[in-house]
Design a protein around this motif. Structure first.
Motif, PDB file in Angstrom:
ATOM      1  N   LEU A  15       1.677 -67.927  26.609  1.00 26.22           N
ATOM      2  CA  LEU A  15       2.631 -69.012  26.395  1.00 26.22           C
ATOM      3  C   LEU A  15       3.933 -68.489  25.796  1.00 26.22           C
ATOM      4  CD1 LEU A  15       0.457 -71.958  24.975  1.00 26.22           C
ATOM      5  CD2 LEU A  15       0.740 -71.142  27.347  1.00 26.22           C
ATOM      6  N   ASP A  16       4.979 -69.281  25.948  1.00 27.27           N
ATOM      7  CA  ASP A  16       6.261 -68.990  25.319  1.00 27.27           C
ATOM      8  C   ASP A  16       6.072 -68.830  23.804  1.00 27.27           C
ATOM      9  OD1 ASP A  16       5.643 -71.824  26.085  1.00 27.27           O
ATOM     10  OD2 ASP A  16       7.094 -72.220  24.486  1.00 27.27           O
ATOM     11  N   SER A  23       4.757 -66.454  22.184  1.00 21.99           N
ATOM     12  CA  SER A  23       3.548 -65.776  21.703  1.00 21.99           C
ATOM     13  C   SER A  23       3.831 -64.345  21.242  1.00 21.99           C
ATOM     14  CB  SER A  23       2.464 -65.792  22.785  1.00 21.99           C
ATOM     15  OG  SER A  23       2.948 -65.232  23.984  1.00 21.99           O
ATOM     16  N   GLY A  24       4.899 -63.734  21.781  1.00 17.28           N
ATOM     17  CA  GLY A  24       5.261 -62.388  21.323  1.00 17.28           C
ATOM     18  C   GLY A  24       5.253 -61.305  22.388  1.00 17.28           C
ATOM     19  N   THR A  35       7.561 -60.258  24.636  1.00 13.44           N
ATOM     20  CA  THR A  35       8.746 -59.397  24.674  1.00 13.44           C
ATOM     21  C   THR A  35       8.803 -58.513  23.435  1.00 13.44           C
ATOM     22  OG1 THR A  35       9.889 -61.072  25.980  1.00 13.44           O
ATOM     23  CG2 THR A  35      11.263 -59.398  24.942  1.00 13.44           C
ATOM     24  N   ALA A  51      14.084 -65.615  24.056  1.00 11.38           N
ATOM     25  CA  ALA A  51      13.123 -66.155  25.018  1.00 11.38           C
ATOM     26  C   ALA A  51      13.448 -65.623  26.415  1.00 11.38           C
ATOM     27  CB  ALA A  51      13.181 -67.677  25.005  1.00 11.38           C
ATOM     28  N   THR A  52      12.424 -65.219  27.127  1.00 17.75           N
ATOM     29  CA  THR A  52      12.598 -64.622  28.450  1.00 17.75           C
ATOM     30  C   THR A  52      12.841 -65.704  29.499  1.00 17.75           C
ATOM     31  OG1 THR A  52      11.082 -62.894  27.770  1.00 17.75           O
ATOM     32  CG2 THR A  52      11.499 -63.080  30.138  1.00 17.75           C
ATOM     33  N   GLY A  72       8.302 -64.808  31.548  1.00 19.98           N
ATOM     34  CA  GLY A  72       8.643 -65.917  30.668  1.00 19.98           C
ATOM     35  C   GLY A  72       7.425 -66.822  30.534  1.00 19.98           C
ATOM     36  N   ALA A  75       7.483 -69.964  29.101  1.00 16.72           N
ATOM     37  CA  ALA A  75       7.795 -71.401  29.091  1.00 16.72           C
ATOM     38  C   ALA A  75       7.219 -72.035  30.352  1.00 16.72           C
ATOM     39  CB  ALA A  75       9.302 -71.611  29.024  1.00 16.72           C
ATOM     40  N   LYS A 101       0.517 -62.411  15.954  1.00 15.35           N
ATOM     41  CA  LYS A 101       0.998 -63.162  14.772  1.00 15.35           C
ATOM     42  C   LYS A 101      -0.115 -63.322  13.740  1.00 15.35           C
ATOM     43  CE  LYS A 101       4.698 -65.530  17.274  1.00 15.35           C
ATOM     44  NZ  LYS A 101       5.660 -66.607  17.272  1.00 15.35           N
ATOM     45  N   LEU A 105       0.647 -64.650  10.157  1.00 15.96           N
ATOM     46  CA  LEU A 105       0.996 -66.035   9.810  1.00 15.96           C
ATOM     47  C   LEU A 105      -0.216 -66.795   9.278  1.00 15.96           C
ATOM     48  CD1 LEU A 105       3.403 -67.090  12.721  1.00 15.96           C
ATOM     49  CD2 LEU A 105       3.963 -66.160  10.458  1.00 15.96           C
ATOM     50  N   SER A 108      -3.059 -58.529  16.289  1.00 18.07           N
ATOM     51  CA  SER A 108      -1.797 -57.786  16.147  1.00 18.07           C
ATOM     52  C   SER A 108      -0.724 -58.547  15.358  1.00 18.07           C
ATOM     53  CB  SER A 108      -1.240 -57.449  17.539  1.00 18.07           C
ATOM     54  OG  SER A 108      -0.952 -58.636  18.252  1.00 18.07           O
ATOM     55  N   ASP A 109       0.187 -57.751  14.828  1.00 21.33           N
ATOM     56  CA  ASP A 109       1.427 -58.269  14.255  1.00 21.33           C
ATOM     57  C   ASP A 109       2.533 -57.495  14.969  1.00 21.33           C
ATOM     58  OD1 ASP A 109       3.757 -58.645  12.840  1.00 21.33           O
ATOM     59  OD2 ASP A 109       2.863 -58.373  10.854  1.00 21.33           O
ATOM     60  N   ARG A 142       5.697 -57.797  15.137  1.00 16.20           N
ATOM     61  CA  ARG A 142       6.956 -57.464  14.451  1.00 16.20           C
ATOM     62  C   ARG A 142       6.818 -56.178  13.663  1.00 16.20           C
ATOM     63  NH1 ARG A 142       9.654 -62.927  12.169  1.00 16.20           N
ATOM     64  NH2 ARG A 142       7.960 -62.663  10.687  1.00 16.20           N
TER      65      ARG A 142
HETATM   66  N1  LIG Z   1       5.418 -63.603  12.320  1.00 19.03           N
HETATM   67  C1  LIG Z   1       5.387 -63.040  13.530  1.00 19.03           C
HETATM   68  N2  LIG Z   1       6.363 -63.307  14.415  1.00 19.03           N
HETATM   69  C2  LIG Z   1       6.299 -62.723  15.627  1.00 19.03           C
HETATM   70  C3  LIG Z   1       5.240 -61.842  15.992  1.00 19.03           C
HETATM   71  N3  LIG Z   1       5.455 -61.447  17.267  1.00 19.03           N
HETATM   72  C4  LIG Z   1       6.584 -62.039  17.681  1.00 19.03           C
HETATM   73  N4  LIG Z   1       7.097 -62.814  16.702  1.00 19.03           N
HETATM   74  C5  LIG Z   1       8.301 -63.662  16.768  1.00 19.03           C
HETATM   75  O1  LIG Z   1       8.021 -64.735  17.656  1.00 19.03           O
HETATM   76  C6  LIG Z   1       9.190 -65.108  18.383  1.00 19.03           C
HETATM   77  C7  LIG Z   1       8.915 -65.097  19.872  1.00 19.03           C
HETATM   78  O2  LIG Z   1       8.678 -63.766  20.295  1.00 19.03           O
HETATM   79  P1  LIG Z   1       8.918 -63.300  21.806  1.00 19.03           P
HETATM   80  O3  LIG Z   1       8.516 -61.876  21.872  1.00 19.03           O
HETATM   81  O4  LIG Z   1      10.278 -63.659  22.267  1.00 19.03           O
HETATM   82  O5  LIG Z   1       7.851 -64.221  22.556  1.00 19.03           O
HETATM   83  P2  LIG Z   1       7.590 -64.301  24.135  1.00 19.03           P
HETATM   84  O6  LIG Z   1       6.122 -64.422  24.300  1.00 19.03           O
HETATM   85  O7  LIG Z   1       8.244 -63.175  24.835  1.00 19.03           O
HETATM   86  O8  LIG Z   1       8.271 -65.683  24.524  1.00 19.03           O
HETATM   87  P3  LIG Z   1       8.849 -66.132  25.987  1.00 19.03           P
HETATM   88  O9  LIG Z   1       9.756 -65.056  26.461  1.00 19.03           O
HETATM   89  O10 LIG Z   1       9.571 -67.431  25.736  1.00 19.03           O
HETATM   90  O11 LIG Z   1       7.664 -66.318  26.865  1.00 19.03           O
HETATM   91  C8  LIG Z   1      10.286 -64.126  17.944  1.00 19.03           C
HETATM   92  O12 LIG Z   1      11.054 -64.754  16.945  1.00 19.03           O
HETATM   93  C9  LIG Z   1       9.510 -62.960  17.364  1.00 19.03           C
HETATM   94  O13 LIG Z   1      10.216 -62.262  16.369  1.00 19.03           O
HETATM   95  C10 LIG Z   1       4.221 -61.584  15.021  1.00 19.03           C
HETATM   96  O14 LIG Z   1       3.254 -60.843  15.238  1.00 19.03           O
HETATM   97  N5  LIG Z   1       4.340 -62.216  13.806  1.00 19.03           N
END
Ligand SMILES: Nc1nc2c(ncn2[C@@H]2O[C@H](COP(=O)(O)OP(=O)(O)OP(=O)(O)O)[C@@H](O)[C@H]2O)c(=O)[nH]1
Ligand SMILES: [Mg+2]
Length: 210
Positions: free
Chosen positions: A15-16, A18-19, A21, A39-40, A83, A85, A147, A150, A179-180, A182
């Protein structure tokens, strides 16, 4: 003397927000990392090499790399960063027939959307292009329970039960890593597992003369 390079195509779904990228950004070389991810839209293509992973502190030491004898092969990943979304999810399936590995990313703290996660994962795993033959039925799935920093984040064990992963995955090799993204926690271990699993499958196919 150049090592032979194995090219592996993977797709990152989930899902969008989720992390996905953020995870793939981690595998970029230090001088190519994005400072912030957005967001992708649609999808992006990333290529990276992962062999003998040693970016900063994250030494790659997944045990089977030594045991299986696949650790010295050079793998070049091409990753489709999709992406997540709703309006972009229909694009995921166009890659299913060609990828050798799937990365499925879950925001483990987004409990409200777990039922949507389950629906999307189920649709992915049951897609005809991922079940066309025995090989497609065994495309491995790396799940990041992301994440984990969190509050309220579900553990891999909880997600495995809530999503009914053994039932959904069937015969596919799969593994789930908490995983984390970030901080880069567990990203290398997860990708290491996927690399090993894909290489072992490719080795088996060669032996069978496919
Ligand atoms: N606290 C926390 N934030 C995270 C983690 N991974 C990603 N984020 C944050 O979550 C947000 C979304 O991360 P993206 O990597 O853009 O998520 P995505 O899955 O690519 O989203 P879409 O491109 O919309 O599908 C960003 O603000 C990231 O910094 C994590 O493990 N922990
Ligand atoms: Mg993204």
């Amino acid at each position: 003397m150049g090592q032979s390079k194995t090219k592996v195509d993977i797709i990152a779904c989930g899902l969008d927000n989720s992390g996905k990228t953020t995870i793939l950004n981690f595998f970029r070389p230090a001088n190519e990392k994005m400072e912030t991810v957005t967001a992708t839209i649609g999808y992006n293509v990333e290529t990276f090499q992962f062999q003998n992973f040693n970016y900063q502190t994250n030494a790659y030491n997944y045990k089977s790399a030594q045991n299986s004898g696949t650790g010295d092969k050079k793998v070049e990943f091409t990753a489709f960063d999709m992406g997540g979304a709703k309006k972009f999810r229909s694009l995921w399936e166009s890659h299913y027939s060609t990828v050798q590995g799937i990365v499925f990313v879950i925001d483990s703290s987004d409990v409200l959307r777990l039922c949507v996660v389950k629906d999307e994962l189920e649709a992915l795993l049951q897609h005809p292009d991922l079940n066309a033959d025995a090989g497609r039925k065994r495309v491995p799935v790396l799940v990041y329970a992301n994440k984990n920093d969190l509050e309220g984040a579900k553990t891999p064990a909880e997600l495995t039960e809530l999503l009914d992963l053994p039932e959904l995955m069937g015969d596919r090799p799969y593994n789930i890593f908490s995983s984390d993204a970030r901080k880069g926690v567990a990203l290398a271990e997860g990708m290491g597992w996927l690399q090993e699993t894909v290489l072992l499958q490719l080795g088996d196919q060669k032996k069978k003369g496919k």
